[in-house]
Design a protein around this motif. Sequence first.
Motif, PDB file in Angstrom:
ATOM      1  N   GLY A  23       0.803  -1.212   0.000  1.00  0.00           N
ATOM      2  CA  GLY A  23       0.000   0.000   0.000  1.00  0.00           C
ATOM      3  C   GLY A  23       0.837   1.263   0.000  1.00  0.00           C
ATOM      4  N   THR A  24       0.177   2.382  -0.182  1.00  0.00           N
ATOM      5  CA  THR A  24       0.811   3.694  -0.172  1.00  0.00           C
ATOM      6  C   THR A  24      -0.013   4.600   0.726  1.00  0.00           C
ATOM      7  N   TYR A  25       0.623   5.234   1.698  1.00  0.00           N
ATOM      8  CA  TYR A  25      -0.080   6.142   2.597  1.00  0.00           C
ATOM      9  C   TYR A  25      -0.314   7.482   1.904  1.00  0.00           C
ATOM     10  N   SER A  26      -1.504   8.006   2.072  1.00  0.00           N
ATOM     11  CA  SER A  26      -1.847   9.319   1.538  1.00  0.00           C
ATOM     12  C   SER A  26      -2.705  10.060   2.544  1.00  0.00           C
ATOM     13  N   ASN A  27      -2.393  11.334   2.762  1.00  0.00           N
ATOM     14  CA  ASN A  27      -3.231  12.162   3.622  1.00  0.00           C
ATOM     15  C   ASN A  27      -3.756  13.383   2.871  1.00  0.00           C
ATOM     16  N   LEU A  28      -3.653  13.324   1.545  1.00  0.00           N
ATOM     17  CA  LEU A  28      -4.167  14.392   0.693  1.00  0.00           C
ATOM     18  C   LEU A  28      -4.527  13.811  -0.663  1.00  0.00           C
ATOM     19  N   ALA A  29      -5.705  14.121  -1.149  1.00  0.00           N
ATOM     20  CA  ALA A  29      -6.122  13.708  -2.488  1.00  0.00           C
ATOM     21  C   ALA A  29      -6.563  14.945  -3.256  1.00  0.00           C
ATOM     22  N   ILE A  30      -6.042  15.069  -4.468  1.00  0.00           N
ATOM     23  CA  ILE A  30      -6.433  16.168  -5.353  1.00  0.00           C
ATOM     24  C   ILE A  30      -7.155  15.533  -6.533  1.00  0.00           C
ATOM     25  N   ILE A  31      -8.321  16.034  -6.840  1.00  0.00           N
ATOM     26  CA  ILE A  31      -9.132  15.463  -7.913  1.00  0.00           C
ATOM     27  C   ILE A  31      -9.317  16.504  -9.005  1.00  0.00           C
ATOM     28  N   THR A  32      -8.972  16.130 -10.231  1.00  0.00           N
ATOM     29  CA  THR A  32      -9.183  16.991 -11.397  1.00  0.00           C
ATOM     30  C   THR A  32      -9.867  16.153 -12.471  1.00  0.00           C
ATOM     31  N   HIS A  33     -10.293  16.829 -13.530  1.00  0.00           N
ATOM     32  CA  HIS A  33     -10.975  16.078 -14.588  1.00  0.00           C
ATOM     33  C   HIS A  33     -10.825  16.762 -15.937  1.00  0.00           C
ATOM     34  N   SER A  34     -11.003  15.962 -16.964  1.00  0.00           N
ATOM     35  CA  SER A  34     -11.122  16.425 -18.337  1.00  0.00           C
ATOM     36  C   SER A  34     -12.485  15.929 -18.807  1.00  0.00           C
ATOM     37  N   PRO A  35     -12.865  16.201 -20.035  1.00  0.00           N
ATOM     38  CA  PRO A  35     -14.167  15.693 -20.493  1.00  0.00           C
ATOM     39  C   PRO A  35     -14.271  14.163 -20.480  1.00  0.00           C
ATOM     40  N   THR A  36     -13.137  13.463 -20.529  1.00  0.00           N
ATOM     41  CA  THR A  36     -13.181  12.009 -20.630  1.00  0.00           C
ATOM     42  C   THR A  36     -12.529  11.263 -19.477  1.00  0.00           C
ATOM     43  N   GLU A  37     -11.901  11.980 -18.540  1.00  0.00           N
ATOM     44  CA  GLU A  37     -11.188  11.311 -17.468  1.00  0.00           C
ATOM     45  C   GLU A  37     -11.362  12.032 -16.131  1.00  0.00           C
ATOM     46  N   ILE A  38     -11.317  11.249 -15.073  1.00  0.00           N
ATOM     47  CA  ILE A  38     -11.214  11.772 -13.716  1.00  0.00           C
ATOM     48  C   ILE A  38      -9.819  11.389 -13.245  1.00  0.00           C
ATOM     49  N   ILE A  39      -9.073  12.348 -12.720  1.00  0.00           N
ATOM     50  CA  ILE A  39      -7.697  12.110 -12.297  1.00  0.00           C
ATOM     51  C   ILE A  39      -7.624  12.276 -10.786  1.00  0.00           C
ATOM     52  N   LEU A  40      -7.148  11.232 -10.116  1.00  0.00           N
ATOM     53  CA  LEU A  40      -7.007  11.239  -8.664  1.00  0.00           C
ATOM     54  C   LEU A  40      -5.518  11.203  -8.336  1.00  0.00           C
ATOM     55  N   ASP A  41      -5.013  12.260  -7.728  1.00  0.00           N
ATOM     56  CA  ASP A  41      -3.630  12.302  -7.269  1.00  0.00           C
ATOM     57  C   ASP A  41      -3.631  12.125  -5.757  1.00  0.00           C
ATOM     58  N   PHE A  42      -2.954  11.078  -5.287  1.00  0.00           N
ATOM     59  CA  PHE A  42      -2.841  10.810  -3.862  1.00  0.00           C
ATOM     60  C   PHE A  42      -1.458  11.242  -3.412  1.00  0.00           C
ATOM     61  N   ALA A  43      -1.411  12.109  -2.408  1.00  0.00           N
ATOM     62  CA  ALA A  43      -0.147  12.717  -1.988  1.00  0.00           C
ATOM     63  C   ALA A  43       0.048  12.576  -0.490  1.00  0.00           C
ATOM     64  N   GLN A  44       1.283  12.882  -0.076  1.00  0.00           N
ATOM     65  CA  GLN A  44       1.627  12.931   1.339  1.00  0.00           C
ATOM     66  C   GLN A  44       2.104  14.327   1.680  1.00  0.00           C
TER      67      GLN A  44
END
Length: 106
Positions: A23-44
């Motif tokens: 697993g990977t620990y994350s305490n921050l998630a940033i969510i962005t999108h385009s017309p065809t995709e949802i992008i989830l960036d998990f950060a520390q």
Amino acid sequence: MSANNNNLPKNLQLEIAADVAKGTYSNLAIITHSPTEIILDFAQMLPGVKGAAVRERILMNPIHAKRLLNALAENINKYEQAFGTITEPAMPNAANTVPYDLLGKA
């Protein structure tokens, strides 16, 4: 992508590599999108460090992202029924914290 995996074929066998299973620990998630995709960036984010390191990026189509949303909601509900309500602490007023609106709390 169902919360209880009822939509998965009965003979589907998931394999997970040892490094992924850790697993990977994350305490921050940033969510962005385009017309065809949802992008989830998990950060520390670490105390006293400016910025955050993105550890994982997940790209999904909007249909699968909505299924994930529903699965998460169902699982949070089950978790709270078993262990009690999850409460969010108040955001601290430290200079090196993420602005509340970046967390989707405008």
